[in-house]
Scaffold this active site. Sequence first.
Site, PDB file in Angstrom:
ATOM      1  N   LYS A  40       8.810  73.035  63.636  1.00 28.32           N
ATOM      2  CA  LYS A  40      10.122  73.288  64.357  1.00 28.32           C
ATOM      3  C   LYS A  40      10.181  73.095  65.578  1.00 28.32           C
ATOM      4  O   LYS A  40      11.191  73.000  66.285  1.00 28.32           O
ATOM      5  CB  LYS A  40      10.186  74.918  64.329  1.00 28.32           C
ATOM      6  CG  LYS A  40      10.344  75.580  62.627  1.00 28.32           C
ATOM      7  CD  LYS A  40      10.624  76.937  62.795  1.00 28.32           C
ATOM      8  CE  LYS A  40      10.973  77.678  61.319  1.00 28.32           C
ATOM      9  NZ  LYS A  40      12.097  77.324  60.902  1.00 28.32           N
ATOM     10  N   THR A  52      18.912  78.457  58.681  1.00 25.34           N
ATOM     11  CA  THR A  52      20.317  79.409  58.593  1.00 25.34           C
ATOM     12  C   THR A  52      20.699  79.799  59.992  1.00 25.34           C
ATOM     13  O   THR A  52      21.734  80.010  60.154  1.00 25.34           O
ATOM     14  CB  THR A  52      19.956  80.255  57.564  1.00 25.34           C
ATOM     15  OG1 THR A  52      18.688  81.092  57.977  1.00 25.34           O
ATOM     16  CG2 THR A  52      20.061  79.950  56.264  1.00 25.34           C
ATOM     17  N   HIS A  61      11.870  76.033  48.635  1.00 27.94           N
ATOM     18  CA  HIS A  61      11.924  76.237  50.236  1.00 27.94           C
ATOM     19  C   HIS A  61      11.375  75.434  51.059  1.00 27.94           C
ATOM     20  O   HIS A  61      11.628  75.514  52.293  1.00 27.94           O
ATOM     21  CB  HIS A  61      11.845  77.575  50.566  1.00 27.94           C
ATOM     22  CG  HIS A  61      12.751  78.679  50.161  1.00 27.94           C
ATOM     23  ND1 HIS A  61      13.837  78.990  50.834  1.00 27.94           N
ATOM     24  CD2 HIS A  61      12.901  79.270  49.064  1.00 27.94           C
ATOM     25  CE1 HIS A  61      14.663  79.858  50.037  1.00 27.94           C
ATOM     26  NE2 HIS A  61      14.135  80.071  48.818  1.00 27.94           N
ATOM     27  N   LYS A  64      13.458  81.421  66.189  1.00 26.50           N
ATOM     28  CA  LYS A  64      13.095  81.124  64.692  1.00 26.50           C
ATOM     29  C   LYS A  64      11.722  81.434  64.554  1.00 26.50           C
ATOM     30  O   LYS A  64      10.810  81.429  65.629  1.00 26.50           O
ATOM     31  CB  LYS A  64      13.240  79.712  64.273  1.00 26.50           C
ATOM     32  CG  LYS A  64      12.801  78.519  65.197  1.00 26.50           C
ATOM     33  CD  LYS A  64      13.340  77.053  65.130  1.00 26.50           C
ATOM     34  CE  LYS A  64      14.733  77.030  65.176  1.00 26.50           C
ATOM     35  NZ  LYS A  64      15.580  76.893  63.953  1.00 26.50           N
ATOM     36  N   ARG A  65      10.855  81.407  63.461  1.00 29.57           N
ATOM     37  CA  ARG A  65       9.355  81.563  63.401  1.00 29.57           C
ATOM     38  C   ARG A  65       8.741  80.420  64.142  1.00 29.57           C
ATOM     39  O   ARG A  65       9.477  79.119  64.452  1.00 29.57           O
ATOM     40  CB  ARG A  65       8.903  81.578  61.993  1.00 29.57           C
ATOM     41  CG  ARG A  65       9.030  82.745  61.089  1.00 29.57           C
ATOM     42  CD  ARG A  65       8.359  83.881  62.022  1.00 29.57           C
ATOM     43  NE  ARG A  65       7.081  83.654  62.169  1.00 29.57           N
ATOM     44  CZ  ARG A  65       6.064  83.980  61.128  1.00 29.57           C
ATOM     45  NH1 ARG A  65       6.381  84.602  60.190  1.00 29.57           N
ATOM     46  NH2 ARG A  65       4.692  84.130  61.466  1.00 29.57           N
ATOM     47  N   LYS A  96      24.238  80.370  61.853  1.00 27.66           N
ATOM     48  CA  LYS A  96      24.583  81.641  62.600  1.00 27.66           C
ATOM     49  C   LYS A  96      25.295  81.122  64.165  1.00 27.66           C
ATOM     50  O   LYS A  96      26.096  81.780  64.244  1.00 27.66           O
ATOM     51  CB  LYS A  96      23.449  82.316  62.811  1.00 27.66           C
ATOM     52  CG  LYS A  96      22.991  83.017  61.375  1.00 27.66           C
ATOM     53  CD  LYS A  96      21.582  83.748  61.887  1.00 27.66           C
ATOM     54  CE  LYS A  96      20.640  83.772  60.570  1.00 27.66           C
ATOM     55  NZ  LYS A  96      19.428  84.198  60.645  1.00 27.66           N
TER      56      LYS A  96
HETATM   57  C1  LIG Z   1      18.167  83.560  60.539  1.00 35.30           C
HETATM   58  C2  LIG Z   1      16.956  84.176  60.955  1.00 35.30           C
HETATM   59  C3  LIG Z   1      15.648  83.378  60.781  1.00 35.30           C
HETATM   60  C4  LIG Z   1      15.843  81.977  60.291  1.00 35.30           C
HETATM   61  O1  LIG Z   1      15.961  81.038  61.392  1.00 35.30           O
HETATM   62  P1  LIG Z   1      15.678  79.487  61.137  1.00 35.30           P
HETATM   63  O2  LIG Z   1      16.248  78.964  62.422  1.00 35.30           O
HETATM   64  O3  LIG Z   1      16.423  78.994  60.031  1.00 35.30           O
HETATM   65  O4  LIG Z   1      14.270  79.164  60.800  1.00 35.30           O
HETATM   66  C5  LIG Z   1      14.534  83.796  61.134  1.00 35.30           C
HETATM   67  N1  LIG Z   1      14.413  84.976  61.793  1.00 35.30           N
HETATM   68  C6  LIG Z   1      15.654  86.053  61.755  1.00 35.30           C
HETATM   69  C7  LIG Z   1      15.258  87.141  62.464  1.00 35.30           C
HETATM   70  C8  LIG Z   1      16.735  85.330  61.426  1.00 35.30           C
HETATM   71  O5  LIG Z   1      17.890  86.301  61.823  1.00 35.30           O
END
Ligand SMILES: *Cc1c(COP(=O)(O)O)cnc(C)c1O
Length: 758
Positions: A501, A602, A315, A495-496, A606
């Site tokens: 990032k 991901t 990952h 995101k985290r 979304k």
């Molecule tokens: C989808 C999702 C992530 C992943 O987000 P990235 O932008 O791909 O890092 C992290 N936390 C939550 C709650 C999510 O739904």
Amino acid sequence: MMKTKNEMEKVLTEMCGSNLETCSYESIYTALLKIAEKESERKTAPVKGRKLYYISAEFLIGKLLSNNLINLGLYDSVKDCLEDHGKSMAELEEVEPEPSLGNGGLGRLAACFLDSLATLNLPGDGIGLRYHCGLFHQNFKNQLQSETPDFWMGDHDWAQMTEKTYPVSLAGKEYQARLYQIAVTGYEGRTNHLNLFDLDTIDPSVIGEGISFDKTDIEKNLTLFLYPDDSDDAGRLLRIYQQYLMVSAGAQLILEECEERGSNLHDLADYAAIQINDTHPSMVIPELIRLLCEKGIEFEEAAEIVTKVCAYTNHTILAEALEKWPRSYLEQVVPQLMPVIEKLDEIARARTSDESTAIIDRNQMIHMAHMDIHFTHSTNGVAALHTEILKNSELHNFYQMYPEKFNNKTNGITFRRWLLKCNPELTELIENLIGSGFKKDAAELEKLMEFADDETVLKKLAAIKHDNKKAFADWLKHTQNITVNPDSIFTIQSKRLHEYKRQQLNLLYLIHQYFEIKAGNTPEVPVTAIFGAKAAPAYTIAKDIIHAILTLSKVIENDPEVSRWLQVVFIENYNVTAAEKMIPACDLSEQISLASKEASGTGNMKFMLNGALTLGTMDGANVEIADAVGEGNIYIFGQSSAQVIRRYQHGDYCAREWYETDANIRRAIQFLTSEEMLSCGQEENLRRLQNELIGKDWFQTLPDFNAYVVRKEQAIADYAHHPMDWTRRTLINISQAGFFSSDRTIAEYNEDIWHLGK
Ligand SMILES: *Cc1c(COP(=O)(O)O)cnc(C)c1O
């Protein structure tokens, strides 16, 4: 099965023992939980052939009630029935706490995969741990993050305790791992299970201030938290304890199930496929070998069997995330595995003279990913670019040894949660336009292309976005007492929190905007910049970035000249529930990681699916999104991954040079410790971040700054001046999102790696 509203009403009224008007939401929730469990149970089916076990330290599943009702085909009848009695689904959903079993993208991916497996009628269970307090609950006080335990387990829980326990030996002492199960309902599909292990002896009273606790009292603390603080030896040992509890109990469960189904263990690969989600579950390899040897199989054969059964997903290419443990830790916690790992190291060494691929290195460190690659039959990356980087640089030596093992599986998301559940209005519009086939065959979304120039459709699409922005604004008011303007453009980075990032890049842009507005260069439309992110409790700079963003938010709020045009909002405790509210409301999706560092992402998928345009670097799955929609329908900027990798190889990046030669960069960074910022924030935190950006900036924020500003201003101007064209481009994004369904990802895993049910 209670398909109709009237049938549902009868059953619910009976179970709640009174008229639905007077029932509490709790009792309705409990009744529905029982109904859903019973329905799920009906959809379990015997397993033939290979069954998948997806082992993962995290499953970020989100709330289950609405999701399960949708998948079981009960959602509409429940909703209509409740509405008839003056009750709403939204308030009902608030009764359910969000399970805290994951952290970020990796855990959310595992949850999407379980949904798709069940939907595709594939036999596949999850294996993980039942964390009592999950990661942590994030709180903001004085613009600083603090952490408290997230006690999410309630009286009525989706995880059912079973009678099954498995003995697990930790540091020479035997513990009983108890199995809990959560039913995983597929959309019009079968029911699988998420198997979670726990000890009966866990005791939350060992938790002290915040999320601190006595790290040595294994019996009481073992499954309290996900990713306990690993800044000291006791914390690192605890991670090994946790990992071994998960894989040892998991391996015993797998062998037991396969033997029950008729395996003689020599043929285990005809009964089981195990997917190792990142390196945390890697010890399942030596543990299975150890168990097979105990059952009388020779070591070499056991190692071959396990190689055929197991596959590994990588990952990340961030070096610090590729786990390696001192040999002494494993000798202390899992001495029974050491002879196995030593033999595996010998076998691996016999295959090559390349020291860099050893499992146990010269410094007596044990490399989990190396063990995974040598002793599984498949290593996959999670987006096309990521897999290429693994093959060509990060894992190049392994790729030369085992080219046939390497393959790509671009991540995906389940459209049931990330469209049907979170955006019912958009779902309905799509259904009216192209029928309901897209719910199970996401590629059908392409049919929307036909409507790209249909003004009536585009107007409906724009109205839905506006409704979702208003709904998000209401939710924000209700949960955090923050007011936002739904007529502004919503840019969202959720995101985290991690330097790669690059939330700090967004921060520098916002400071730049602040100066521009002050100088009279106002944006074409008011901007609402929204963040959601948790920082790891021991990650100082990440917490400083949160502090700087919250402080800037305050500075702007206090300045009416700027606040008319710009608002900065940070959502507290970002989780799946928050994501479901934010994502449908987004106009511009910020996917601005340093190229080469985001394995896939991901969140990007979304947002695209819910009608946002992406502002992003050519990183992770952004590359594939850009390919799918075409360059006119996405805002790409910044260095390429090749440029970034070259800069790292040459070691010639010097942040200070950028700082000294670029006036805009200097102005933005200097502002971090300006009077305005210091009047609202903490000097120590702000100065530390400032020094980091000038003196190091390991993730190369500054070289991308100007390109980012230009692209973002372009996006905002397009949004303001060409709304119909903007909406047309969001429609194109939605129509091209089908590839990013986790149903497609799972079908590929099954075709290339698992061969389930065969
Ligand atoms: C989808 C999702 C992530 C992943 O987000 P990235 O932008 O791909 O890092 C992290 N936390 C939550 C709650 C999510 O739904």
